[in-house]
Design a protein around this motif. Sequence first.
Motif, PDB file in Angstrom:
ATOM      1  N   TYR A  40      -0.089   8.908  -2.221  1.00  0.00           N
ATOM      2  CA  TYR A  40       1.210   8.240  -2.140  1.00  0.00           C
ATOM      3  C   TYR A  40       2.193   8.940  -3.069  1.00  0.00           C
ATOM      4  O   TYR A  40       1.899   9.171  -4.246  1.00  0.00           O
ATOM      5  CB  TYR A  40       1.096   6.769  -2.558  1.00  0.00           C
ATOM      6  N   THR A  82      -4.195  -1.870   4.803  1.00  0.00           N
ATOM      7  CA  THR A  82      -3.338  -2.114   3.639  1.00  0.00           C
ATOM      8  C   THR A  82      -2.232  -3.129   3.920  1.00  0.00           C
ATOM      9  O   THR A  82      -1.350  -3.297   3.078  1.00  0.00           O
ATOM     10  CB  THR A  82      -2.705  -0.799   3.162  1.00  0.00           C
ATOM     11  N   PHE A  83      -2.288  -3.768   5.080  1.00  0.00           N
ATOM     12  CA  PHE A  83      -1.286  -4.797   5.386  1.00  0.00           C
ATOM     13  C   PHE A  83      -1.928  -6.173   5.224  1.00  0.00           C
ATOM     14  O   PHE A  83      -2.786  -6.561   6.017  1.00  0.00           O
ATOM     15  CB  PHE A  83      -0.751  -4.644   6.810  1.00  0.00           C
ATOM     16  N   ASP A 110       6.733   5.371   2.061  1.00  0.00           N
ATOM     17  CA  ASP A 110       5.464   4.666   1.875  1.00  0.00           C
ATOM     18  C   ASP A 110       5.252   4.443   0.391  1.00  0.00           C
ATOM     19  O   ASP A 110       5.387   5.375  -0.416  1.00  0.00           O
ATOM     20  CB  ASP A 110       4.298   5.482   2.442  1.00  0.00           C
ATOM     21  N   ARG A 157      -0.420   0.070   8.079  1.00  0.00           N
ATOM     22  CA  ARG A 157      -1.824   0.413   8.264  1.00  0.00           C
ATOM     23  C   ARG A 157      -2.645  -0.865   8.202  1.00  0.00           C
ATOM     24  O   ARG A 157      -2.391  -1.757   7.386  1.00  0.00           O
ATOM     25  CB  ARG A 157      -2.284   1.395   7.183  1.00  0.00           C
ATOM     26  N   SER A 178      -6.759  -8.277   4.739  1.00  0.00           N
ATOM     27  CA  SER A 178      -5.922  -7.310   5.441  1.00  0.00           C
ATOM     28  C   SER A 178      -6.013  -7.527   6.945  1.00  0.00           C
ATOM     29  O   SER A 178      -6.857  -8.288   7.435  1.00  0.00           O
ATOM     30  CB  SER A 178      -6.352  -5.885   5.091  1.00  0.00           C
ATOM     31  N   ASN A 189       7.398  -6.406   3.737  1.00  0.00           N
ATOM     32  CA  ASN A 189       7.129  -5.644   4.964  1.00  0.00           C
ATOM     33  C   ASN A 189       7.634  -6.364   6.205  1.00  0.00           C
ATOM     34  O   ASN A 189       8.105  -5.728   7.157  1.00  0.00           O
ATOM     35  CB  ASN A 189       5.624  -5.381   5.095  1.00  0.00           C
ATOM     36  N   HIS A 237       2.015  -0.745   0.756  1.00  0.00           N
ATOM     37  CA  HIS A 237       0.608  -0.738   1.162  1.00  0.00           C
ATOM     38  C   HIS A 237      -0.228  -1.369   0.049  1.00  0.00           C
ATOM     39  O   HIS A 237      -0.361  -0.798  -1.036  1.00  0.00           O
ATOM     40  CB  HIS A 237       0.144   0.690   1.446  1.00  0.00           C
TER      41      HIS A 237
END
Length: 731
Positions: A452, A121-122, A689, A118, A134, A712, A723
Amino acid sequence: MAELLAREPLLPKEKLSHGSGKTTSFLPSLARLGLKSLMWAIFLVWVAAIFFFPTELVKSLFSRWTKLTEQTVFGLTGSFFLGFSGPILVIALLAFVYIIAFPRDDFKKKSARLPRFRLWTFPVIVDGPFGVVSAAEFIGIVLFSAYVLWTIIAYTVENRSLISKLLFPSNIKLYLFLELTGLRLGLIGLFCLAFLFLPVARGSILLRLIDIPFEHVTRYHVWLGHLTMAMFTLHGLFYVISWALQGRLLHEILEWKDIGIANLPGVISLAAGLLMWVTSLHPVRKNYFELFFYTHQLYVIFVVFLALHVGDFVFSIAAGAIFLFVLDRFLRFCQSRTTVNILSAACHPCGTVELVLSKPANLRYNALGFVFLQVRELSWLQWHPFSVSSSPMDGKHHLSILIKVLGEWTGRLRDIISKVPEQPQISIPSQPKITASVEGPYGHEVPYHLMYENLILVAGGIGISPFFAIISDICRRINEGKPCVPKNVLIIWAVKKSKELSLLSVLNDQAISSSCFNSLQLDILACVTQESEAPLEEGIINADENSRSSSLLTTSGSRMSCLVGTGNNIWSGIYFAVSTFGFVLLYGLVEAYYIVPSAISAWWYRGLLFTICMVASVVILGGSVVFFWHLWEKHSSSARSTEDDEKERTLRNETTTANFASMLTTQYGRRPDFHDLFGSFAKTKGSVDVGVIVCGPPGLQTSVAKECRSQNIRGSWNQPVFHFNSHSFDL
């Protein structure tokens, strides 16, 4: 780490039932999509108009627009306001409709088979002047940089083309080029100003719409502030150079025209802006926070004299965002007038103060919320942000915060509390008291920590405070059978001294039933960095309960006020609508019955009238709504008693409470090895996730973000996606 992972099961794979959500019908989903698409369309058209404003196409379209609309009672000002500020106000109005019609109280686990990256959140940039950035933020930085670069180049080419056609001496052409360049830079700065005030409206409906809390967007305000002031400074500098070369610098600086730009108000506005800019630089802000705080109140001078400088129709380009800020600021002022009861206070031996504040049952917030606190015995002007350490499900009539004693303000607060006798029923004339006011709570519109299935919470020191609220929130939701996705939670807590671990007693005091752990796996890993081995004393976790000083400090105040932008959606919407339409109507009346009949043409005076109408509509018309809102909240709150809290406490006393100290694994003389922790997790848990929430100093955020990005990028298709989410407040 091997010992921690060996505890079975850290993250069990059984499917549990407490994460079920509600299904939605087709028509509401279609209406939601249509309304959201409409807001996006308006926003993209607005941004595109600003981005491509230097082009001939947009200029010609805007020229047609002004000719079409300037014949109304609002004149040219109405054309500019409707074209540049109108879209953002229309989006805000639609946002209220969206949030009221489609409340996001229900949440459920995403149904995607594989975890997905996302943009928000990356982490793309994990170190540097911007901090952790991000992918979505990186795109925003690139677009803003491209806008500034593109407009400067476009205007420079246009200026050179225009001046080359003039039959003037070369020195006159130089003066014209400098002044035209300064004019264009000022226009760019004005467009940046249209975005500058959006992030600082704490309870803004726009922030709630996109679910980005104020604590996170403050740095957007910082970035935009640097960009805006750089443009305005260059704007003034180019004019100063031109005037100095012509030998009329002092005359031009002191000039206050009626028709056209008034220079002296612009000089005053720029001076106020420069003072705010210089004192907001990180070294000054960090070492001299009070200087930064007080000089930042010059924003009033900056905005008012900017309106006098450019006049009403030019100022209306950025008026939409400023109006939203004024709405939020007035509402915060009304809320902060209430003196809030402090139900209890405690000084923990680890250098932390705990305050329990009284709140009405209908004040909504989530476990990642925060409040601004003012203690009048310490300062009438200073407001400090603190994370909420209690879940909204811990009790309907109270809210807790933990405050680390780090500076002068917090030290004086601790001294006041520690001087109160342990038996508060004894009346002492000189007994210290605390008179507190609160703004907030603010935070995420949606409690994303509940979305989550797997959570890793990373805290540094007092950064554990919001995670106490998260754990309590998850446990109580499971115990009460409410929707709650999390099943596996790992807390990584870095502290300097082992005495800080005694804060776990705060979580034990919540009297959470241990039955939730039939559906939840919780592990706590604490790393004590400045001690090589465990202290000789035993029972350090529970020792805090007997050694802290605690007393009731109830003042003559009341519960927290619900007059907050994140409060009642219907009343907030009415407040916005009445103030906005009232502003338009008020300025229309002033234009029709004062400006036109009196033939007022002075730009600066029209700008002043425009600003007065903006503020008056909020204070008078919006204030009347706030008055009735307050009466409604007071009546609604008084109808509820504290019997529910008493029943909850009685029920909890009858159940077996959890001992969180038994879930603690402590490592001494080392920092958390995030590579080992995240790597072991990735190898054993498969394709899931994982929500990672960090609350701590910038170095800790950088380390965690770097590991999330590394995992990631290197991870294969059957490994987790981490995330990254930050919950750290940095003014």
